[in-house]
Design an enzyme around this catalytic site. Structure first.
Site, PDB file in Angstrom:
ATOM      1  N   TYR A  22      -5.122 -19.938 -12.842  1.00 54.09           N
ATOM      2  CA  TYR A  22      -4.876 -20.606 -11.772  1.00 54.09           C
ATOM      3  C   TYR A  22      -5.732 -21.840 -11.492  1.00 54.09           C
ATOM      4  O   TYR A  22      -5.545 -22.386 -10.350  1.00 54.09           O
ATOM      5  CB  TYR A  22      -4.663 -19.761 -10.666  1.00 54.09           C
ATOM      6  CG  TYR A  22      -5.794 -18.705 -10.296  1.00 54.09           C
ATOM      7  CD1 TYR A  22      -7.088 -19.327  -9.707  1.00 54.09           C
ATOM      8  CD2 TYR A  22      -5.662 -17.263 -10.436  1.00 54.09           C
ATOM      9  CE1 TYR A  22      -8.066 -18.485  -9.763  1.00 54.09           C
ATOM     10  CE2 TYR A  22      -6.664 -16.509 -10.079  1.00 54.09           C
ATOM     11  CZ  TYR A  22      -7.983 -17.123  -9.819  1.00 54.09           C
ATOM     12  OH  TYR A  22      -9.044 -16.391  -9.658  1.00 54.09           O
ATOM     13  N   CYS A  30      11.628  28.024  -5.761  1.00 54.01           N
ATOM     14  CA  CYS A  30      12.208  29.121  -5.156  1.00 54.01           C
ATOM     15  C   CYS A  30      13.320  29.768  -6.081  1.00 54.01           C
ATOM     16  O   CYS A  30      13.999  28.947  -6.770  1.00 54.01           O
ATOM     17  CB  CYS A  30      13.078  28.685  -3.976  1.00 54.01           C
ATOM     18  SG  CYS A  30      14.208  29.772  -3.255  1.00 54.01           S
ATOM     19  N   LYS A  67      -2.188 -13.483   3.351  1.00 55.27           N
ATOM     20  CA  LYS A  67      -2.077 -12.062   2.902  1.00 55.27           C
ATOM     21  C   LYS A  67      -0.775 -11.555   3.323  1.00 55.27           C
ATOM     22  O   LYS A  67      -0.240 -11.652   4.181  1.00 55.27           O
ATOM     23  CB  LYS A  67      -3.273 -11.287   3.484  1.00 55.27           C
ATOM     24  CG  LYS A  67      -4.552 -11.595   2.900  1.00 55.27           C
ATOM     25  CD  LYS A  67      -4.762 -11.289   1.371  1.00 55.27           C
ATOM     26  CE  LYS A  67      -5.834 -11.055   0.726  1.00 55.27           C
ATOM     27  NZ  LYS A  67      -6.495 -10.132   1.360  1.00 55.27           N
ATOM     28  N   LYS A  93      -0.473 -14.658  -5.021  1.00 52.45           N
ATOM     29  CA  LYS A  93      -1.785 -14.281  -5.273  1.00 52.45           C
ATOM     30  C   LYS A  93      -1.868 -13.015  -5.726  1.00 52.45           C
ATOM     31  O   LYS A  93      -1.635 -12.111  -5.453  1.00 52.45           O
ATOM     32  CB  LYS A  93      -2.492 -14.075  -3.688  1.00 52.45           C
ATOM     33  CG  LYS A  93      -4.059 -13.821  -3.809  1.00 52.45           C
ATOM     34  CD  LYS A  93      -4.633 -13.867  -2.593  1.00 52.45           C
ATOM     35  CE  LYS A  93      -6.071 -13.471  -2.775  1.00 52.45           C
ATOM     36  NZ  LYS A  93      -6.569 -12.239  -3.425  1.00 52.45           N
ATOM     37  N   ASP A 125      -3.151  -9.808  -7.747  1.00 50.21           N
ATOM     38  CA  ASP A 125      -4.068  -8.768  -7.244  1.00 50.21           C
ATOM     39  C   ASP A 125      -4.910  -8.267  -8.641  1.00 50.21           C
ATOM     40  O   ASP A 125      -4.236  -7.039  -9.137  1.00 50.21           O
ATOM     41  CB  ASP A 125      -3.304  -7.706  -6.617  1.00 50.21           C
ATOM     42  CG  ASP A 125      -4.283  -7.020  -5.708  1.00 50.21           C
ATOM     43  OD1 ASP A 125      -5.498  -7.321  -5.528  1.00 50.21           O
ATOM     44  OD2 ASP A 125      -3.673  -5.961  -5.033  1.00 50.21           O
ATOM     45  N   CYS A 166      19.867  30.345  -1.512  1.00 56.10           N
ATOM     46  CA  CYS A 166      18.815  29.642  -0.530  1.00 56.10           C
ATOM     47  C   CYS A 166      19.809  28.384   0.003  1.00 56.10           C
ATOM     48  O   CYS A 166      20.184  27.494  -0.614  1.00 56.10           O
ATOM     49  CB  CYS A 166      17.628  29.272  -1.426  1.00 56.10           C
ATOM     50  SG  CYS A 166      16.718  27.970  -0.529  1.00 56.10           S
ATOM     51  N   GLU A 205       1.137 -20.769  -4.849  1.00 59.29           N
ATOM     52  CA  GLU A 205       1.231 -19.721  -6.137  1.00 59.29           C
ATOM     53  C   GLU A 205       1.115 -18.322  -5.328  1.00 59.29           C
ATOM     54  O   GLU A 205       0.396 -18.062  -4.622  1.00 59.29           O
ATOM     55  CB  GLU A 205      -0.070 -19.984  -6.744  1.00 59.29           C
ATOM     56  CG  GLU A 205      -0.521 -21.657  -6.929  1.00 59.29           C
ATOM     57  CD  GLU A 205      -1.949 -21.739  -7.461  1.00 59.29           C
ATOM     58  OE1 GLU A 205      -2.712 -20.726  -7.814  1.00 59.29           O
ATOM     59  OE2 GLU A 205      -2.214 -22.965  -7.972  1.00 59.29           O
ATOM     60  N   CYS A 226      14.524  30.451   2.523  1.00 57.33           N
ATOM     61  CA  CYS A 226      15.262  31.633   2.398  1.00 57.33           C
ATOM     62  C   CYS A 226      14.471  33.168   2.346  1.00 57.33           C
ATOM     63  O   CYS A 226      14.963  34.133   2.136  1.00 57.33           O
ATOM     64  CB  CYS A 226      16.193  31.608   1.154  1.00 57.33           C
ATOM     65  SG  CYS A 226      15.305  31.463  -0.235  1.00 57.33           S
ATOM     66  N   CYS A 277       9.818  31.388  -0.272  1.00 54.16           N
ATOM     67  CA  CYS A 277      10.439  30.156   0.051  1.00 54.16           C
ATOM     68  C   CYS A 277      10.492  29.902   1.316  1.00 54.16           C
ATOM     69  O   CYS A 277      10.838  31.029   2.264  1.00 54.16           O
ATOM     70  CB  CYS A 277      12.006  30.404  -0.512  1.00 54.16           C
ATOM     71  SG  CYS A 277      13.120  28.971   0.023  1.00 54.16           S
TER      72      CYS A 277
HETATM   73  C1  9MJ Z   1      -4.856 -15.625  -7.436  1.00 50.07           C
HETATM   74  N1  9MJ Z   1      -5.814 -14.380  -7.117  1.00 50.07           N
HETATM   75  O1  9MJ Z   1      -3.806 -15.362  -7.801  1.00 50.07           O
HETATM   76  C2  9MJ Z   1      -6.927 -18.383  -6.776  1.00 50.07           C
HETATM   77  N2  9MJ Z   1      -5.671 -16.958  -7.119  1.00 50.07           N
HETATM   78  O2  9MJ Z   1      -8.261 -20.290  -6.534  1.00 50.07           O
HETATM   79  C3  9MJ Z   1      -4.888 -18.121  -7.168  1.00 50.07           C
HETATM   80  N3  9MJ Z   1      -6.778 -17.118  -6.789  1.00 50.07           N
HETATM   81  C4  9MJ Z   1      -8.095 -19.125  -6.622  1.00 50.07           C
HETATM   82  N4  9MJ Z   1      -5.659 -19.005  -6.932  1.00 50.07           N
HETATM   83  C5  9MJ Z   1      -9.487 -20.801  -6.239  1.00 50.07           C
HETATM   84  N5  9MJ Z   1      -3.561 -17.971  -7.437  1.00 50.07           N
HETATM   85  C6  9MJ Z   1     -10.240 -19.730  -6.072  1.00 50.07           C
HETATM   86  C7  9MJ Z   1      -9.484 -18.730  -6.114  1.00 50.07           C
END
Ligand code: 9MJ
Length: 672
Positions: A225, A428, A313, A115, A117, A434, A113, A413, A410
């Site tokens: 998730y 400018c 990551k 991740k 943010d 220029c 999946e 020029c 400028c």
């Molecule tokens: C995120 N941040 O997308 C988990 N997460 O599963 C996904 N975080 C997660 N899974 C268990 N896709 C703890 C955190």
């Protein structure tokens, strides 16, 4: 002087606690995540080597931070854990080895999946009704943010369908999609409101509003998730559980996929890493989870994280580095842009040594000075930006800071500079006298989407202007073979080729010609709208502001820029010269109620596989359709490629038909 492990651990702990407080309590991180991770890993290593150093309040012992006092604190029935990180395929191999050894089985199915943010939240449904939502907090206790989560439009308030368990805790991430984030920040800037550094901080800030009416105005989106505490039956795999959540109305990731073995995990990681910049939301890696629930149970947990999951990551998109100096660049319209010269750093997959600082207001907003340690962000092919200044370390080693002073003439020029009323930009006033402006004008004129003069690159443009061979874009068409061949590093063959491509570029289209002129705020779409409206260049040149404002896409500011440009005698001369030198285009044909798609209005969004969006729009127009850039009640159909975000959503809300690329291509075959 060397520091002892005790001192180093104490210093790291203090530093991490301070950073964590800024991040969690104030939603205002002072260092990039990569720096935090690095310091945390160093502290973990020290604590592993010297277990006596582990303090109960060490950041290594915590998942997040204590809840704020204003929100009610709630205890999670099951702890909300974080994930272990992997940074390389070696780390992934180690993870897989640990899993297979513990399971005594080498064939493992993983669920992959993105991740997300954002901000982790837990949402509890009792008898299918949303009764509680909480942040992760310290993993054991979080903050009760039910009122806020109820405002998120894609969080169902009641679950529907068969077999909803009487008690179901759903866990997932709350994010703000990128395009919505950009809009939200643009609005905040216009209203002098709070501008957020990135979508994650904006999501966090929005969720911790005590007034949920504010949260409701923020474009938050939830993705489930995993599940926490559950009373009732669920399927036996993670993947099947998430599908069940979707059946009950909960949003899950479109990109989730199960694979066998660790090599396939790597394939998935590489594929998503390539798509990262086109995704509608920020992701900072991939999460891999052992798919079987019985296997997950067998693997269990270590202190902070499950043994059955890992987050690999992506390379950091934000890193810290030092600002070495500032150069001032002069653009096509004379705008003087401060460009940061940086100690080179690896960010977003490339080494970056320059970043834009936009304008004087931005420098003031950031409070940045030369010598500062700054956070640089580079995502996708966006120009690297300085997003914040890190607190300067207060030691004798602190470099001398130096204020950034805007030039009053400028830098190219020497002409005067001026700042227009209400504008952030300093320009400018030298115009085409220029050299820097002239070069930028020619670069734009020759570029692919404008006159498309192949072989007329930046270096050559510099030479032509510096040697006085080209003083306006019209001069390009006056160049002779002898002049070109006499230039340094230019042989007979290359000069012939260049002349041929200059010659070829004389045949263009009216939209491209208008775009090539480089009128402020007249991009490709506006140039096309102007061409379609006026059909003839003369009609555009003669149009009053009122008439111009009647064109789609043109407001008072753009109309003023157009009038200013075409009213200038030098520009009139250049346009007349270009036409006299043979620049030409075929008559403009517009959808005039003819063609199989006449009377329909299309919006093309997302990334198409087989052609660019511009080409797709062209195909539609050639069939008589109108094309527009935003979805409204007037839109007949939306062509949505992967990554389509808010426009697709709006079309869904308005009940407008949406086609994907394969469907559309089939349709074209029938119509064309
Ligand atoms: C995120 N941040 O997308 C988990 N997460 O599963 C996904 N975080 C997660 N899974 C268990 N896709 C703890 C955190």
């Amino acid at each position: 002087m060397t520091t002892s492990p005790v001192e180093e651990a104490a210093a790291l702990r203090a530093q991490l606690l301070k950073w964590a407080e800024a991040y969690f309590e104030r939603d205002a991180p002072v260092v990039p995540d990569a720096d935090y991770d690095q310091a945390l890993r160093r502290l973990e290593a020290l604590e592993r080597a010297f277990p006596d150093l582990v303090a109960p309040d060490s950041p290594t012992q915590r998942v997040g931070s204590a809840p704020l006092s204003e929100f009610q604190s709630v205890e999670h029935r099951l702890p909300m854990l974080s994930l272990d990180n992997a940074f390389s395929s070696d780390d992934m191999d180690d993870f897989h080895r640990r899993v297979t050894e513990r399971l005594g089985d080498s064939a493992v199915t993983y669920c992959c999946e993105p991740k997300l943010d954002g901000v982790a939240v837990s949402i509890v449904y009792e008898q299918g009704s949303l009764v509680l939502a909480a942040t992760r907090g310290d993993g054991t206790r979080g903050e009760n943010i039910t009122a806020n989560v109820r405002t998120i439009s894609n969080v169902p308030l009641t679950l529907s369908g068969e077999g909803v368990p009487p008690y179901l805790e759903v866990r997932g991430e709350v994010v703000i999609p990128r395009d919505a984030f950009e809009r939200m920040n643009a609005q905040a800037r216009a209203a002098d409101g709070k501008v957020f550094v990135n979508p994650r901080n904006a999501a966090a800030g929005s969720l911790r509003q005590l007034d949920s009416r504010i949260t409701a105005r923020r474009p938050l989106a939830f993705t489930a998730y995993s599940v926490g505490a559950v009373e009732g039956d669920l399927p036996g795999t993670h993947h099947a559980i998430l599908q069940r959540l979707r059946d009950w109305g909960l949003p899950i990731s479109d990109y989730m996929q199960t694979v066998s073995g660790i090599a396939a995990c790597d394939d998935y990681y590489q594929a998503l890493a390539r798509q990262r910049d086109e995704l509608p939301v920020d992701i900072d890696g991939i999460v891999f989870k052992v798919n079987g629930m019985a296997e997950q149970e067998k693997l269990g947990f270590v202190s902070r994280a499950p043994r059955w999951a890992i987050a690999r990551k992506f390379p950091a998109q934000e890193v810290s580095t030092q600002l070495l100096g500032v150069d001032f660049q002069v653009g096509r319209t004379g705008a003087i842009t401060p460009v940061a010269r940086l100690q080179p750093v690896f960010v977003g997959g490339v080494t970056v040594s320059n970043a834009t600082l936009h304008n004087a207001d931005e420098i003031e907003r950031l409070g940045v000075q030369v010598g500062d340690t700054v956070v640089v962000r580079r995502a996708g092919d966006v120009i690297p930006q300085i997003v914040s200044v890190m607190e300067s370390p207060s030691s004798d080693l602190t470099p001398r800071r130096e204020r950034i002073v805007f030039p009053d003439h400028c830098p190219d020029c020497g002409s005067d500079v001026a700042r227009e009323e209400g504008e952030a930009v300093i320009r400018c006033m030298g115009g085409m006298a220029c050299g820097a402006q002239l070069k930028a004008v020619i670069r734009h004129f020759a570029s692919r989407k404008a006159m498309d003069i192949e072989g007329l690159g930046d270096k050559l443009i510099d030479q032509l202007v510096d040697d006085g061979l080209v003083g306006s874009v019209a001069d390009i068409f006056r160049l002779s073979q002898e002049q070109l061949a006499a230039l340094e590093r230019m042989g007979d063959k290359s000069s012939e080729n260049l002349l041929a491509s200059i010659d070829q570029s004389r045949s263009t289209s009216l939209p491209k010609f208008i775009y090539a002129l480089g009128i402020r705020e007249v991009g490709e779409a506006t140039a096309r709208a102007l061409a379609n409206h006026f059909l003839e260049l003369d009609a555009l040149l003669a149009a009053s502001s009122d008439v111009l404002e009647g064109v789609d896409d043109v407001g008072p500011i753009v109309a003023r820029h157009i009038r200013g440009f075409v009213g200038d005698d030098r520009n009139k001369r250049v346009i007349a010269d270009l036409l006299a030198l043979g620049v030409n285009w075929p008559p403009v044909t517009v959808a005039s109620g003819k063609g199989p798609l006449a009377g329909t209005t299309w919006v093309v969004t997302g990334k198409l596989e087989s052609m660019s969006r511009g080409d797709a729009e062209q195909r539609l127009r050639s069939l008589g359709a109108k094309t527009a850039s935003s979805v409204s009640a007037k839109t007949s159909t939306v062509l949505a490629g992967p990554g389509a975000g808010s426009k697709r959503k709006k079309a869904e809300e308005l009940g407008i038909s949406i086609v994907d690329e394969p469907e559309w291509l089939t349709m074209l075959e029938e119509l064309e």
